[in-house]
Design a protein around this motif. Structure first.
Motif, short mmCIF file in Angstrom:
data_model
loop_
_atom_site.label_atom_id
_atom_site.label_comp_id
_atom_site.label_asym_id
_atom_site.label_seq_id
_atom_site.Cartn_x
_atom_site.Cartn_y
_atom_site.Cartn_z
N ASP A 33 0.85 -1.19 0.00
CA ASP A 33 0.00 0.00 0.00
C ASP A 33 0.89 1.24 0.00
OD1 ASP A 33 -1.77 2.05 0.42
OD2 ASP A 33 -2.71 1.16 2.19
N SER A 35 0.31 4.24 0.61
CA SER A 35 0.07 5.19 1.70
C SER A 35 0.76 4.74 2.99
CB SER A 35 -1.42 5.36 1.94
OG SER A 35 -1.99 4.16 2.42
N VAL A 38 6.76 4.17 2.28
CA VAL A 38 7.35 5.35 1.67
C VAL A 38 8.63 4.93 0.95
CG1 VAL A 38 8.36 7.61 2.11
CG2 VAL A 38 6.42 6.83 3.47
#
Length: 117
Positions: A33, A35, A38
Motif C-alpha cells: 500500500d 500510503s 514510503v
C-alpha cells in the motif's frame, strides 16, 4: 525486516515487541500500500540549493577545526573528535553561527536549516 527479506536471514526476534514489529512490517510489505510504505529513494541525491547556506557554514565550522588532534578517548578503530556530541548539538552550533552572522534570530527567510533527521 528488509534485511531479513533480502538476505533470507531466518533469525527471529527474541522479545514480544520485536515479534510484533516484525509482523506489522511483514504485513506492510505484503500489502504494498503506497500510503503505508514510503519510497526512501526519493531522499537520495538531493540536488537543490535550498540548504547551501547552512552547508557552507557547516563547512566553515569544520575547516576552522581542521588542526584538532584526536582525543585520547579512543578504542580500536573508533575515534573521538570533540566537535559535537550529537547531530542536534552540531545543528544548533551552526544555527547559532548563522544567527550571529545574520544578526538574528530569526534567520532570514532564504536561510533554510535541515531537520535533525
Amino acid at each position: 525486516m528488509l534485511y531479513h527479506d533480502l538476505t533470507g536471514d531466518a533469525s527471529l526476534a527474541n522479545d514480544q515487541i520485536g515479534k510484533e514489529i516484525e509482523e506489522r512490517l511483514c504485513l506492510m510489505i505484503s500489502l504494498e500500500d503506497p500510503s503505508i510504505i514510503v519510497d526512501l529513494r526519493t531522499n537520495n541525491g538531493f540536488k537543490g540549493l535550498k540548504f547551501d547556506i547552512f552547508w557552507d557554514e557547516l563547512d566553515g565550522y569544520f575547516n576552522e577545526h581542521n588542526n584538532t588532534v584526536v582525543n585520547e578517548r579512543r578504542t580500536n578503530t573508533i575515534l573521538y573528535i570533540p566537535y559535537a556530541i550529537s547531530i542536534r548539538e552540531l545543528r544548533n552550533k551552526i544555527i547559532t553561527r548563522l544567527n550571529t552572522k545574520y544578526q538574528g534570530p530569526p534567520l532570514p527567510y532564504d536561510v533554510a536549516v535541515p531537520s535533525e533527521e
